[in-house]
Design an enzyme around this catalytic site. Structure first.
Site, PDB file in Angstrom:
ATOM      1  N   GLU A  90       0.865  -1.270   0.090  1.00 50.77           N
ATOM      2  CA  GLU A  90      -0.113   0.119   0.312  1.00 50.77           C
ATOM      3  C   GLU A  90       0.863   1.347  -0.032  1.00 50.77           C
ATOM      4  O   GLU A  90       0.446   2.280  -0.475  1.00 50.77           O
ATOM      5  CB  GLU A  90      -0.905   0.017   1.377  1.00 50.77           C
ATOM      6  CG  GLU A  90      -2.365  -0.195   0.960  1.00 50.77           C
ATOM      7  CD  GLU A  90      -3.257  -0.141   2.309  1.00 50.77           C
ATOM      8  OE1 GLU A  90      -4.335  -0.798   1.934  1.00 50.77           O
ATOM      9  OE2 GLU A  90      -3.021   0.544   3.279  1.00 50.77           O
TER      10      GLU A  90
ATOM     11  N   HIS B 201       7.913 -26.486  -1.049  1.00 48.29           N
ATOM     12  CA  HIS B 201       7.362 -27.652  -1.656  1.00 48.29           C
ATOM     13  C   HIS B 201       6.336 -27.264  -2.719  1.00 48.29           C
ATOM     14  O   HIS B 201       5.314 -27.809  -2.841  1.00 48.29           O
ATOM     15  CB  HIS B 201       6.884 -28.683  -0.593  1.00 48.29           C
ATOM     16  CG  HIS B 201       8.039 -29.303   0.155  1.00 48.29           C
ATOM     17  ND1 HIS B 201       8.318 -30.431  -0.175  1.00 48.29           N
ATOM     18  CD2 HIS B 201       8.966 -28.682   0.956  1.00 48.29           C
ATOM     19  CE1 HIS B 201       9.533 -31.112   0.605  1.00 48.29           C
ATOM     20  NE2 HIS B 201       9.776 -29.667   1.371  1.00 48.29           N
TER      21      HIS B 201
ATOM     22  N   LYS C 117     -14.236   0.281  -3.972  1.00 45.58           N
ATOM     23  CA  LYS C 117     -15.388   0.643  -3.052  1.00 45.58           C
ATOM     24  C   LYS C 117     -16.486   1.300  -3.961  1.00 45.58           C
ATOM     25  O   LYS C 117     -17.571   1.087  -3.466  1.00 45.58           O
ATOM     26  CB  LYS C 117     -15.012   1.515  -1.854  1.00 45.58           C
ATOM     27  CG  LYS C 117     -13.873   0.831  -1.060  1.00 45.58           C
ATOM     28  CD  LYS C 117     -13.551   1.780   0.101  1.00 45.58           C
ATOM     29  CE  LYS C 117     -12.466   1.208   1.180  1.00 45.58           C
ATOM     30  NZ  LYS C 117     -11.866   2.148   2.178  1.00 45.58           N
TER      31      LYS C 117
END
Ligand code: PA5
Length: 446
Positions: A283, A304, A419
Site C-alpha cells: 500500500e 514444496h 469501493k
C-alpha cells in the site's frame, strides 16, 4: 538490534549503493523533519517514545478486564486495523494460540471479509461462552467491519442486557469523526483513539494493535521498548543505518528489472507478519505505476510449492529472508530409533533449529545458483521486545524506500476504486448514476 546482511546480493556494488546517497539524504530529511509527501502521517516515527501514557494505562486496564471477563475476544477490523495485532499475537504465541493459554480469551479476527460463513462459524464458537469485542476502524465507516459489527451487536443483544453489552464492547477509532465514534458515544462503549497522524498500516503500536495484543497476555511495554531502542539505534547510525540500506537495495533491485520481493521466513508463526509486511509495502509503494510486488512465503513449507518458481521460474524476483539469529528457546530434537527404518539416525539428537538452519543455508545457495539473489534480516530472539525492533525497522525501511521510489508512502488512493464500484452495485444512496453504467458493463459477467 535488527541486523541486515546483503553479501549475497552479488549484482550490487558499493558504488551502486553510494550513488543513492543524495536521494537517501533527502528521504531521511523528509522523514525526520516531516517535510515530504504525506508528512501529516509521520506520527509513527516518534510513537514508541511519545505515546499517550494515560491511554496506555487504560489499554492495560481494559485488557485485564477483558481477560478476567471473557472466554472469547472478537477483534473486528480490516487491513491496518487488524493485520498488525494478528501478526504479533501469532508470531509470539504460534498460530494455534487459541485454547493454549490459561486465563486468556480465545481471540478471533473477524470483519476482514464479506464472508458470512466464516462469521457464522466464529459466532457458533462463541455460544455458551462470555464474549468481549474490540471493534477497530479509523474511518469508522469501513463496510466489511461495519457489517460484521452490526451482526455481532445483534448476536450479543440476544445474550446480554444493553448495559452488559456496552461494558463488553471497546471501540478503537478516530478521536471525533466517523460513524463508529458516534455509535460508541451513544451506546457508552469505552473508546481508544487512533492518532490522526498515523495511517492504518503503521498503526500496530497504537491502541489498534496494543489492546488485542495485551489481551493475548503479551508484554506491550516490551514491544514499545524494543521499537524505541531500534528507533534510537537507527537514527544514531545516520544514513548508514540498515533500514535505509535495505530501502536502497530494494530500489536497486527494482532498477535492475526485478518486479517482486519475496519476503521469506522459516518459521510458520511468521505467516501473519508476512501478511502485515505485504500491506505495509504494497500500500505504501504500489502507486503511480511503480513499486515492487510484495509477496510472502513460509519455508520450508513453500519450498514444496513456490520453491520451484523461485529456483527456476521467470527471473522477476529477489528474496528477503527474515530469520532468527540464535537457536530457538523452545525446540525439539530428532529422536534416536534402533531400527532406523526411515534412515533418519544421521540426525538423531539434532535440534530442529539446526535442521531448519541448514535448510535455509542450502536454499540460499540453491536459489543463488538459480539466479535469485537474497537479502537477510536477522532478529535476535522471539520475544516482544525484539519484535518491536523488527516492526520499527520495517516501518522505517518502508517509508525510506517509498520516498526513494518517488511516491507518497502514506496515502492509498487506489483502495477507493473497488469501493466506489461496490457501493454503486449495492445501491448505496448517492451512487445511482454509476450503477446503470456498471451493470451494463457487467452484463456478460453475471
Ligand atoms: O492502511 C490503511 O489505511 C488501510 O488498510 C486501513 O487500515 C483499512 O482500510 C481499514 O480502514 P479503517 O481503519 O478506516 O476501517
Amino acid at each position: 538490534m535488527i541486523s541486515f546482511q546483503y553479501s549475497h546480493l552479488r549484482s550490487v556494488t558499493d558504488a551502486d549503493v553510494q550513488a543513492y546517497r543524495d536521494r537517501l539524504a533527502q528521504a531521511d530529511t523528509a522523514i525526520r523533519e516531516k517535510t515530504g509527501a504525506g508528512n501529516d502521517f509521520l506520527g509513527w516515527v516518534d510513537l514508541p517514545v511519545a505515546y499517550d501514557r494515560e491511554e496506555f494505562a487504560r489499554i492495560r486496564a481494559a485488557a485485564e478486564k477483558i481477560r478476567r471477563e471473557s472466554d472469547v475476544l472478537l477483534v473486528i477490523g480490516i487491513g491496518g486495523s487488524y493485520l498488525g495485532a494478528r501478526a504479533v499475537i501469532e508470531f509470539l504465541q504460534g498460530a494455534y494460540y487459541n485454547g493454549k493459554r490459561k486465563n486468556t480469551p480465545d481471540i478471533y479476527f473477524i470483519g476482514n471479509s464479506f464472508n458470512g460463513e466464516e462469521l457464522k462459524n466464529v459466532l457458533e464458537l462463541c455460544d455458551g461462552r462470555d464474549v468481549s469485542v474490540n471493534v477497530i476502524s479509523k474511518s469508522g465507516t469501513t463496510t466489511e467491519s461495519a457489517i460484521a459489527f452490526r451482526i455481532v451487536r445483534e448476536y450479543l443483544s440476544k445474550r446480554y442486557t444493553p448495559e452488559q453489552m456496552a461494558s463488553r464492547i471497546y471501540a478503537t477509532t478516530d478521536k471525533s469523526r466517523g460513524a463508529l465514534r458516534k455509535l460508541a458515544e451513544t451506546e457508552g462503549y469505552e473508546t481508544f483513539v487512533i492518532p490522526d497522524d498515523v495511517g492504518g498500516r503503521f498503526s500496530v503500536l497504537t491502541p489498534v494493535g496494543l489492546l488485542p495484543i495485551a489481551c493475548a497476555g503479551i508484554d506491550v511495554a516490551a514491544l514499545l521498548e524494543g521499537a524505541a531502542a531500534e528507533r534510537e539505534a537507527l537514527f544514531a547510525a545516520g544514513l548508514d543505518n540498515d533500514a535505509y540500506r535495505y530501502a536502497v537495495l530494494r530500489n536497486l533491485m527494482l532498477e535492475r528489472g526485478k518486479k517482486v520481493e519475496v519476503f521469506a521466513s522459516y518459521d510458520p508463526s511468521f505467516r501473519f507478519l508476512g501478511e502485515w509486511y505485504k500491506q505495509l509495502f504494497g500500500e505504501s509503494e504500489g502507486k503511480d505505476k511503480k513499486g515492487l510486488f510484495p509477496a510472502s512465503v513460509v519455508y520450508s513449507s513453500d519450498l514444496h510449492s513456490l520453491g520451484q518458481f523461485v529456483q527456476d521460474g521467470s527471473p522477476i524476483l529477489f528474496e528477503t529472508v527474515c530469520t532468527l539469529a540464535h537457536p530457538a528457546s523452545r525446540d525439539m530434537n530428532v529422536p534416536y530409533e534402533e531400527q532406523n527404518a526411515d534412515g533418519l539416525n544421521y540426525l538423531a539428537g539434532e535440534a530442529m533449529y539446526r535442521v531448519n538452519k541448514k535448510a535455509m543455508l542450502g536454499t540460499l545457495l540453491a536459489h543463488e545458483q538459480g539466479g535469485t539473489e537474497t537479502l537477510l534480516i536477522r532478529y535476535g530472539a522471539k520475544d516482544a521486545r525484539t519484535l518491536g525492533e523488527l516492526l520499527y525497522f520495517l516501518e522505517l525501511a518502508c517509508a525510506a524506500s517509498g520516498y526513494l521510489l518517488g511516491v507518497n508512502p502514506f496515502n492509498q488512493p487506489g483502495v477507493e476504486a473497488y469501493k466506489k464500484n461496490m457501493f454503486a452495485l449495492l445501491g448505496k444512496p448517492g451512487y445511482e448514476e454509476q450503477r446503470a453504467s456498471l451493470e451494463e458493463q457487467l452484463k456478460t459477467v453475471q
